[in-house]
Design a protein around this motif. Structure first.
Motif, PDB file in Angstrom:
ATOM      1  N   ASP A  54      -3.854  23.056   1.039  1.00  0.00           N
ATOM      2  CA  ASP A  54      -3.917  23.625  -0.307  1.00  0.00           C
ATOM      3  C   ASP A  54      -4.579  22.620  -1.235  1.00  0.00           C
ATOM      4  N   ASP A  55      -5.081  23.105  -2.365  1.00  0.00           N
ATOM      5  CA  ASP A  55      -5.814  22.237  -3.289  1.00  0.00           C
ATOM      6  C   ASP A  55      -4.915  21.571  -4.325  1.00  0.00           C
ATOM      7  N   GLY A  56      -3.623  21.842  -4.268  1.00  0.00           N
ATOM      8  CA  GLY A  56      -2.686  21.205  -5.181  1.00  0.00           C
ATOM      9  C   GLY A  56      -2.586  21.835  -6.558  1.00  0.00           C
ATOM     10  N   LYS A  57      -3.429  22.810  -6.865  1.00  0.00           N
ATOM     11  CA  LYS A  57      -3.421  23.400  -8.206  1.00  0.00           C
ATOM     12  C   LYS A  57      -2.159  24.206  -8.478  1.00  0.00           C
ATOM     13  N   LEU A  58      -1.669  24.923  -7.459  1.00  0.00           N
ATOM     14  CA  LEU A  58      -0.491  25.760  -7.647  1.00  0.00           C
ATOM     15  C   LEU A  58       0.797  25.019  -7.346  1.00  0.00           C
ATOM     16  N   THR A  59       0.752  24.074  -6.436  1.00  0.00           N
ATOM     17  CA  THR A  59       1.967  23.410  -5.975  1.00  0.00           C
ATOM     18  C   THR A  59       2.266  22.113  -6.697  1.00  0.00           C
ATOM     19  N   LEU A 102      -4.755  29.702  14.672  1.00  0.00           N
ATOM     20  CA  LEU A 102      -4.824  31.102  14.297  1.00  0.00           C
ATOM     21  C   LEU A 102      -5.535  31.247  12.953  1.00  0.00           C
ATOM     22  N   PRO A 103      -6.232  32.366  12.730  1.00  0.00           N
ATOM     23  CA  PRO A 103      -6.911  32.559  11.444  1.00  0.00           C
ATOM     24  C   PRO A 103      -5.907  32.674  10.304  1.00  0.00           C
ATOM     25  N   ASP A 104      -6.275  32.140   9.139  1.00  0.00           N
ATOM     26  CA  ASP A 104      -5.416  32.189   7.959  1.00  0.00           C
ATOM     27  C   ASP A 104      -5.629  33.523   7.261  1.00  0.00           C
ATOM     28  N   THR A 105      -4.612  34.366   7.292  1.00  0.00           N
ATOM     29  CA  THR A 105      -4.728  35.714   6.714  1.00  0.00           C
ATOM     30  C   THR A 105      -4.238  35.789   5.279  1.00  0.00           C
ATOM     31  N   ARG A 106      -3.851  34.664   4.699  1.00  0.00           N
ATOM     32  CA  ARG A 106      -3.366  34.681   3.320  1.00  0.00           C
ATOM     33  C   ARG A 106      -4.506  34.915   2.331  1.00  0.00           C
ATOM     34  N   ARG A 107      -4.152  35.499   1.183  1.00  0.00           N
ATOM     35  CA  ARG A 107      -5.150  35.797   0.157  1.00  0.00           C
ATOM     36  C   ARG A 107      -5.438  34.548  -0.676  1.00  0.00           C
ATOM     37  N   PHE A 135       1.065  48.991 -15.605  1.00  0.00           N
ATOM     38  CA  PHE A 135       0.667  49.503 -14.294  1.00  0.00           C
ATOM     39  C   PHE A 135       1.623  50.519 -13.676  1.00  0.00           C
ATOM     40  N   GLY A 136       2.715  50.846 -14.340  1.00  0.00           N
ATOM     41  CA  GLY A 136       3.641  51.813 -13.768  1.00  0.00           C
ATOM     42  C   GLY A 136       4.799  51.133 -13.064  1.00  0.00           C
ATOM     43  N   THR A 137       5.539  51.915 -12.284  1.00  0.00           N
ATOM     44  CA  THR A 137       6.807  51.433 -11.718  1.00  0.00           C
ATOM     45  C   THR A 137       6.689  50.899 -10.292  1.00  0.00           C
ATOM     46  N   HIS A 138       5.531  50.999  -9.664  1.00  0.00           N
ATOM     47  CA  HIS A 138       5.397  50.565  -8.269  1.00  0.00           C
ATOM     48  C   HIS A 138       4.804  49.157  -8.199  1.00  0.00           C
ATOM     49  N   LEU A 139       5.604  48.203  -7.713  1.00  0.00           N
ATOM     50  CA  LEU A 139       5.142  46.827  -7.572  1.00  0.00           C
ATOM     51  C   LEU A 139       4.311  46.659  -6.293  1.00  0.00           C
ATOM     52  N   VAL A 140       3.340  45.779  -6.346  1.00  0.00           N
ATOM     53  CA  VAL A 140       2.578  45.430  -5.148  1.00  0.00           C
ATOM     54  C   VAL A 140       3.476  44.540  -4.271  1.00  0.00           C
ATOM     55  N   PRO A 141       3.627  44.852  -2.974  1.00  0.00           N
ATOM     56  CA  PRO A 141       4.506  44.040  -2.103  1.00  0.00           C
ATOM     57  C   PRO A 141       3.843  42.721  -1.707  1.00  0.00           C
ATOM     58  N   ILE A 142       3.728  41.808  -2.641  1.00  0.00           N
ATOM     59  CA  ILE A 142       3.083  40.526  -2.383  1.00  0.00           C
ATOM     60  C   ILE A 142       4.049  39.403  -2.740  1.00  0.00           C
ATOM     61  N   ARG A 143       4.090  38.377  -1.881  1.00  0.00           N
ATOM     62  CA  ARG A 143       4.979  37.251  -2.097  1.00  0.00           C
ATOM     63  C   ARG A 143       4.188  35.950  -1.969  1.00  0.00           C
ATOM     64  N   ARG A 144       4.842  34.823  -2.293  1.00  0.00           N
ATOM     65  CA  ARG A 144       4.138  33.544  -2.274  1.00  0.00           C
ATOM     66  C   ARG A 144       3.595  33.188  -0.902  1.00  0.00           C
ATOM     67  N   GLU A 145       4.323  33.568   0.148  1.00  0.00           N
ATOM     68  CA  GLU A 145       3.836  33.236   1.493  1.00  0.00           C
ATOM     69  C   GLU A 145       2.587  34.021   1.884  1.00  0.00           C
ATOM     70  N   ASN A 146       2.207  35.035   1.075  1.00  0.00           N
ATOM     71  CA  ASN A 146       0.997  35.813   1.342  1.00  0.00           C
ATOM     72  C   ASN A 146      -0.236  35.251   0.647  1.00  0.00           C
ATOM     73  N   VAL A 147      -0.058  34.159  -0.126  1.00  0.00           N
ATOM     74  CA  VAL A 147      -1.145  33.619  -0.945  1.00  0.00           C
ATOM     75  C   VAL A 147      -1.371  32.153  -0.603  1.00  0.00           C
ATOM     76  N   ARG A 180      -2.664  42.987 -11.750  1.00  0.00           N
ATOM     77  CA  ARG A 180      -1.503  43.716 -11.206  1.00  0.00           C
ATOM     78  C   ARG A 180      -0.835  42.917 -10.089  1.00  0.00           C
ATOM     79  N   GLU A 181      -1.638  42.346  -9.224  1.00  0.00           N
ATOM     80  CA  GLU A 181      -1.089  41.550  -8.122  1.00  0.00           C
ATOM     81  C   GLU A 181      -0.449  40.266  -8.626  1.00  0.00           C
ATOM     82  N   ILE A 182      -1.031  39.646  -9.642  1.00  0.00           N
ATOM     83  CA  ILE A 182      -0.456  38.415 -10.214  1.00  0.00           C
ATOM     84  C   ILE A 182       0.921  38.695 -10.801  1.00  0.00           C
ATOM     85  N   LEU A 183       1.046  39.778 -11.566  1.00  0.00           N
ATOM     86  CA  LEU A 183       2.348  40.102 -12.145  1.00  0.00           C
ATOM     87  C   LEU A 183       3.368  40.436 -11.059  1.00  0.00           C
TER      88      LEU A 183
END
Length: 323
Positions: free
Chosen positions: A232-237, A2-7, A72-84, A15-18
């Motif tokens: 993964d390239d090992g940089k984050l993990t 299946l295609p990898d849909t992660r960012r 950025f205000g009070t609304h967080l972007v709904p992003i989690r580790r499994e999305n990246v 904003r997304e990083i925070l």
């Protein structure tokens, strides 16, 4: 397939990083609280340590949220580790029926090493001075937390336990070589059983069976190696070089498949098949031992999972070959 849909991590905005950091700290805090609850009766010293770590993760989350709201205000972007891309997919804690102290040490180190690398990489791609400073400060704090893996219940372990306690090099070895190598050995040993024994009983020809086994083992090794290297390239993990992990997975996959293919270099069919069956049993028990030794899987549970699964694949190969 299946295609990898992660960012890709490099595509995330500040904003997304925070937002991602807030979600990660919340998850890590819950994990530490669960560790504390499940270890409280047996290892009260470790439980107290985890309660403190959970409180520190909550403080990190608060600091991140304060800065996020300011920028950025009070609304967080709904992003989690499994999305990246680049994060380890962990087995949910609630699925772990048994939780050994050594398994906890390994996971704590992986979590904190991953958090440190995440904040370091995030700081590199932010331009806001305030955000960059906070991410750098949190990276240093997470780096110190990784040492907690060596402090977990040291009092309960005593002097002998501290001498035997695994250090950072051991945990990195497990992460870079043992985990992908074990996955490769399991894949190579089990997945090639059916084609090898199907070919053996369908043709009765040891040479053709060897060629089928050789092709299956080499093909599986190449596929598994590239899959692991691309995961993964090992940089984050902190899992280490993708080339090293890919080689470990690929080589062990090929070894697992070749183990029961090589006996078919023997000309006599039944002699070759008997030797191959013995090697299969050795392979499956070796996998169970490695799971018990390095992954803290209870030995008899590992035996049931690996031997039973391998036996079913083995039986399927024989049935197909005799069809």
């Amino acid at each position: 397939m299946l295609p990898d849909t992660r960012r890709p991590f490099a595509s995330l905005s500040e904003r997304e990083i925070l937002s991602l950091a807030v979600a990660a700290e919340e998850e890590d805090g819950r994990i530490y609280s669960e560790f504390a609850t499940r270890l409280a009766d047996t290892y009260p010293g470790s439980a107290a340590l985890f309660e403190g770590m959970a409180a520190e993760e909550d403080e990190h989350r608060r600091r991140l949220l304060d800065l996020y709201v300011e920028r950025f205000g009070t609304h967080l972007v709904p992003i989690r580790r499994e999305n990246v891309k680049g994060f380890i997919a962990r087995k949910p804690l609630w699925l772990m029926k048994s939780l050994t102290l050594e398994a906890v040490r390994q996971q704590v180190w992986e979590m904190e090493e991953g958090s440190y690398r995440f904040y370091m990489e995030a700081a590199k791609q932010t331009t806001d001075a305030g955000i960059r400073k906070l991410l750098g400060d949190l990276a240093m704090q997470e780096r110190k937390h990784a040492d907690a893996a060596d402090r977990i219940d040291a009092e309960a372990l005593g002097a002998e336990g501290r001498e035997l306690e695994k250090g950072e090099n051991h945990r990195q070895f497990v992460l870079t070589y043992v985990q992908p190598g074990l996955a490769g050995l399991m894949d190579g040993s089990v997945s090639t059983l059916a084609p090898v024994f199907a070919a053996a009983f369908a043709t009765g020809d040891t040479h053709q069976t060897f060629l089928v086994g050789l092709a299956a083992a080499i093909g599986a090794g190449i596929s598994m190696g590239f899959t692991e290297a691309a995961s993964d390239d090992g940089k984050l993990t902190g899992r280490g070089s993708p080339v090293k992990r890919g080689l470990a997975a690929g080589i062990m996959t090929a070894i697992g498949g070749l183990g029961h293919a090589l006996p078919y270099l023997i000309a006599d069919f039944w002699t070759a098949t008997s030797v191959a069956i013995v090697i299969v049993l050795i392979e499956l028990w070796a996998i169970a031992f490695i799971q018990n030794r390095y992954m803290q899987t209870p030995f008899w549970r590992a035996v049931m999972q690996v031997v039973l699964g391998g036996s079913l694949v083995f039986a399927a190969g024989i049935l197909i070959g005799n069809a």
